[in-house]
Scaffold this motif. Structure first.
Motif, PDB file in Angstrom:
ATOM      1  N   UNK A   1       0.819  -1.220   0.000  1.00 21.61           N
ATOM      2  CA  UNK A   1       0.000   0.000   0.000  1.00 21.61           C
ATOM      3  C   UNK A   1       0.848   1.263   0.000  1.00 21.61           C
ATOM      4  N   UNK A   2       2.155   1.088  -0.126  1.00 24.51           N
ATOM      5  CA  UNK A   2       3.098   2.212   0.005  1.00 24.51           C
ATOM      6  C   UNK A   2       2.933   2.906   1.363  1.00 24.51           C
ATOM      7  N   UNK A   3       2.935   2.069   2.395  1.00 24.39           N
ATOM      8  CA  UNK A   3       2.839   2.572   3.757  1.00 24.39           C
ATOM      9  C   UNK A   3       4.090   2.187   4.542  1.00 24.39           C
ATOM     10  N   UNK A   4       4.564   3.131   5.347  1.00 26.41           N
ATOM     11  CA  UNK A   4       5.695   2.879   6.241  1.00 26.41           C
ATOM     12  C   UNK A   4       5.298   3.256   7.662  1.00 26.41           C
ATOM     13  N   UNK A   5       5.938   2.619   8.626  1.00 25.90           N
ATOM     14  CA  UNK A   5       5.656   2.881  10.038  1.00 25.90           C
ATOM     15  C   UNK A   5       6.868   3.506  10.715  1.00 25.90           C
ATOM     16  N   UNK A   6       6.637   4.616  11.401  1.00 23.42           N
ATOM     17  CA  UNK A   6       7.688   5.246  12.217  1.00 23.42           C
ATOM     18  C   UNK A   6       7.362   5.039  13.696  1.00 23.42           C
ATOM     19  N   UNK A   7       8.407   4.868  14.524  1.00 16.64           N
ATOM     20  CA  UNK A   7       8.213   4.794  15.979  1.00 16.64           C
ATOM     21  C   UNK A   7       8.538   6.164  16.569  1.00 16.64           C
ATOM     22  N   UNK A   8       7.583   6.727  17.327  1.00 19.88           N
ATOM     23  CA  UNK A   8       7.852   8.053  17.920  1.00 19.88           C
ATOM     24  C   UNK A   8       8.118   7.978  19.431  1.00 19.88           C
ATOM     25  N   UNK A   9       8.501   6.789  19.927  1.00 19.80           N
ATOM     26  CA  UNK A   9       8.888   6.669  21.343  1.00 19.80           C
ATOM     27  C   UNK A   9      10.330   7.152  21.494  1.00 19.80           C
ATOM     28  N   UNK A  10      10.544   8.415  21.200  1.00 18.84           N
ATOM     29  CA  UNK A  10      11.897   8.964  21.154  1.00 18.84           C
ATOM     30  C   UNK A  10      11.930  10.318  21.853  1.00 18.84           C
ATOM     31  N   UNK A  11      13.157  10.733  22.256  1.00 21.67           N
ATOM     32  CA  UNK A  11      13.330  12.067  22.836  1.00 21.67           C
ATOM     33  C   UNK A  11      12.959  13.131  21.804  1.00 21.67           C
ATOM     34  N   UNK A  12      12.599  14.299  22.302  1.00 19.70           N
ATOM     35  CA  UNK A  12      12.203  15.375  21.375  1.00 19.70           C
ATOM     36  C   UNK A  12      13.328  15.673  20.396  1.00 19.70           C
ATOM     37  N   UNK A  13      14.575  15.674  20.896  1.00 23.88           N
ATOM     38  CA  UNK A  13      15.715  16.001  20.027  1.00 23.88           C
ATOM     39  C   UNK A  13      15.818  14.981  18.891  1.00 23.88           C
ATOM     40  N   UNK A  14      15.569  13.717  19.194  1.00 29.82           N
ATOM     41  CA  UNK A  14      15.635  12.669  18.158  1.00 29.82           C
ATOM     42  C   UNK A  14      14.526  12.886  17.135  1.00 29.82           C
ATOM     43  N   UNK A  15      13.317  13.155  17.636  1.00 30.90           N
ATOM     44  CA  UNK A  15      12.197  13.365  16.714  1.00 30.90           C
ATOM     45  C   UNK A  15      12.455  14.598  15.842  1.00 30.90           C
ATOM     46  N   UNK A  16      12.960  15.664  16.452  1.00 31.78           N
ATOM     47  CA  UNK A  16      13.182  16.902  15.692  1.00 31.78           C
ATOM     48  C   UNK A  16      14.241  16.703  14.615  1.00 31.78           C
ATOM     49  N   UNK A  17      15.302  15.960  14.946  1.00 25.46           N
ATOM     50  CA  UNK A  17      16.349  15.710  13.956  1.00 25.46           C
ATOM     51  C   UNK A  17      15.795  14.846  12.814  1.00 25.46           C
ATOM     52  N   UNK A  18      15.005  13.840  13.161  1.00 26.79           N
ATOM     53  CA  UNK A  18      14.396  12.992  12.120  1.00 26.79           C
ATOM     54  C   UNK A  18      13.474  13.837  11.240  1.00 26.79           C
ATOM     55  N   UNK A  19      12.715  14.732  11.864  1.00 25.45           N
ATOM     56  CA  UNK A  19      11.786  15.573  11.093  1.00 25.45           C
ATOM     57  C   UNK A  19      12.558  16.508  10.158  1.00 25.45           C
ATOM     58  N   UNK A  20      13.663  17.054  10.669  1.00 25.87           N
ATOM     59  CA  UNK A  20      14.460  17.957   9.819  1.00 25.87           C
ATOM     60  C   UNK A  20      14.922  17.209   8.572  1.00 25.87           C
ATOM     61  N   UNK A  21      15.302  15.951   8.741  1.00 27.26           N
ATOM     62  CA  UNK A  21      15.740  15.161   7.581  1.00 27.26           C
ATOM     63  C   UNK A  21      14.556  14.840   6.669  1.00 27.26           C
ATOM     64  N   UNK A  22      13.442  14.467   7.265  1.00 28.67           N
ATOM     65  CA  UNK A  22      12.279  14.093   6.446  1.00 28.67           C
ATOM     66  C   UNK A  22      11.710  15.310   5.701  1.00 28.67           C
ATOM     67  N   UNK A  23      11.899  16.487   6.291  1.00 30.02           N
ATOM     68  CA  UNK A  23      11.368  17.687   5.637  1.00 30.02           C
ATOM     69  C   UNK A  23      12.146  18.030   4.356  1.00 30.02           C
ATOM     70  N   UNK A  24      13.261  17.335   4.148  1.00 31.07           N
ATOM     71  CA  UNK A  24      14.006  17.541   2.884  1.00 31.07           C
ATOM     72  C   UNK A  24      13.356  16.776   1.738  1.00 31.07           C
ATOM     73  N   UNK A  25      12.423  15.897   2.044  1.00 31.42           N
ATOM     74  CA  UNK A  25      11.728  15.158   0.985  1.00 31.42           C
ATOM     75  C   UNK A  25      10.940  16.153   0.142  1.00 31.42           C
ATOM     76  N   UNK A  26      11.111  16.045  -1.149  1.00 31.61           N
ATOM     77  CA  UNK A  26      10.393  17.025  -1.982  1.00 31.61           C
ATOM     78  C   UNK A  26       9.144  16.398  -2.576  1.00 31.61           C
TER      79      UNK A  26
END
Ligand SMILES: Cc1ncc(COP(=O)(O)O)c(C=O)c1O
Length: 381
Positions: free
Chosen positions: A356-381
């Motif tokens: 289905x073109x679905x992926x699962x992310x785990x968000x049981x992480x510190x805010x800093x980890x989530x923010x860094x992951x988001x910064x990387x994912x926000x580069x997706x165009x």
């Protein structure tokens, strides 16, 4: 060299181990495997250390130490209104996984069928096969609801049990009271057992309530309720959980438990028993994880990934169709290598080839980890 015939011909390295390895190799942020990157409450650690210093280091009772079974019985009564007898109806296990495994071994006979709602957590099908039974996958609807008509259609005289998982990994969906009523009607009509995987029982959001089988007396009477202290108290590596089931089912469970695991680390059990005396840690858990979910979803909203509902668990599922036409396994590998964030594809959670073109992310992480992951994912165009 002698060779061994495999009992699980389809099984390789689990997708969780594969993605964790890949994340390590590429220095990616690991939002794949489901475990926190923050530590447990120091009070819990100290309670366990104290129990060890106090000399609780030898085999405890087979079913688990009495204070933990008593504390758990009180908690189950408070949460779900069901009285489980701590002496005869609660067994402490080496994690939810062993609870699931042993419940499936004792409930299934060779030649039986067991229904899995798919996508399904990956330990169920191998455990069913090792019992000599066959898993029968029933896909959820496109929006990850349980398709009860499809469940009814899959039942045959061979069907012995159904595995329920709510809150649901990987979709993040939560079963509601109507789901449980449907299940109760089906289980009674066809005399089925239920193995109810409720390891995410305290991760239910937006004021909804967890519909445990323990809330429904007709279901509780034929269910093995499986829980995990590892998930609830941020100590997944301790591998400690429980199974609550009526006396006759618990007796069958313990028959196998005593010859496989026998018993579980007493200091950890006693530390948990002391920690359970304060309900605040688990009462606060929904708000704790809801804040992480909201932070993560807000960040993902600024990417082309389409958010699917997250009603419970610590998993957020996304649709990446706007970003890539790759199949899920390849997309997960690409995201890990090129974007630096590891996720889990959903395809391995099915017995059929469903993409289905679905992926699962785990968000049981510190805010800093989530923010860094988001910064990387926000580069997706
Ligand atoms: C749905 C589900 N059941 C069971 C488990 C295993 O729990 P434990 O670590 O207590 O064995 C997990 C862990 O990821 C899970 O997601």
């Amino acid at each position: 060299m002698p060779t061994l015939p495999t009992k699980l011909p389809a099984a390789g390295l689990t997708i969780f181990s594969q993605m964790s390895l890949l994340a390590q190799q590429h220095g990616a942020i690991n939002l794949g495997q489901g475990f926190p990157d923050f530590d447990a409450d120091p009070r819990l650690i100290e309670a366990v250390a104290q129990a060890m210093r106090d000399g609780h280091n030898q085999y405890p009772l087979m079913a688990g130490v009495a204070p933990l079974r008593q504390g758990l019985a009180a908690k189950l009564q408070r949460c779900y209104g069901q009285a489980y007898d701590p002496e005869r109806e609660i067994t402490i296990t080496a994690g939810g996984t062993q609870g699931l495994y042993t419940a499936l071994q004792c409930a299934l006979q060779a030649g039986d069928d067991a229904i899995l709602i798919e996508p399904a957590y990956d330990s169920y099908a191998p455990a069913i096969r090792l019992a000599g039974a066959e898993p029968v996958g029933v896909p959820m609807t496109a929006d990850y609801r349980i398709d009860w008509d499809a469940v009814r259609a899959a039942i045959t005289p061979r069907t012995r049990l159904l595995v329920l998982n709510t809150p649901h990994n990987p979709s993040g969906r939560v079963a509601d009271a109507a789901d449980l009523q449907q299940l109760a009607a089906i289980a009674e009509a066809h005399d089925l057992f239920v193995v109810s995987d409720e390891v995410y029982e305290h991760m239910v959001f937006d004021g909804a309530r967890h519909e445990s089988v323990a809330r429904h007396p007709a279901l509780a009477a034929r269910s093995f309720l499986v829980g995990s202290f590892g998930k609830t108290f941020h100590v997944t590596g301790w591998k400690i959980g429980f199974v609550a089931a009526p006396a006759a089912l618990s007796q069958a469970f313990r028959q196998i438990h005593q010859y496989t695991v026998f018993t579980v680390n007493p200091a950890v059990q006693l530390g948990l028993a002391a920690y359970l005396a304060d309900p605040q840690p688990w009462l606060q858990l929904p708000a704790f994880y809801q804040a992480k979910r909201d932070r993560f979803r807000a960040g993902l909203a600024a990417t082309p990934l389409r958010l699917l509902p997250c009603e419970g668990t610590y998993f957020q599922t996304v649709d990446y169709s706007a970003v890539s036409t790759l199949a899920e396994r390849e997309a997960a590998a690409w995201l890990t290598q090129e974007i630096g964030v590891a996720a889990i594809p959903l395809a391995p959670f099915y017995s059929q080839a469903i993409e289905r073109r679905h992926l699962r992310f785990c968000f049981a992480k510190r805010e800093a980890t989530l923010d860094e992951a988001l910064a990387r994912l926000q580069k997706l165009a």
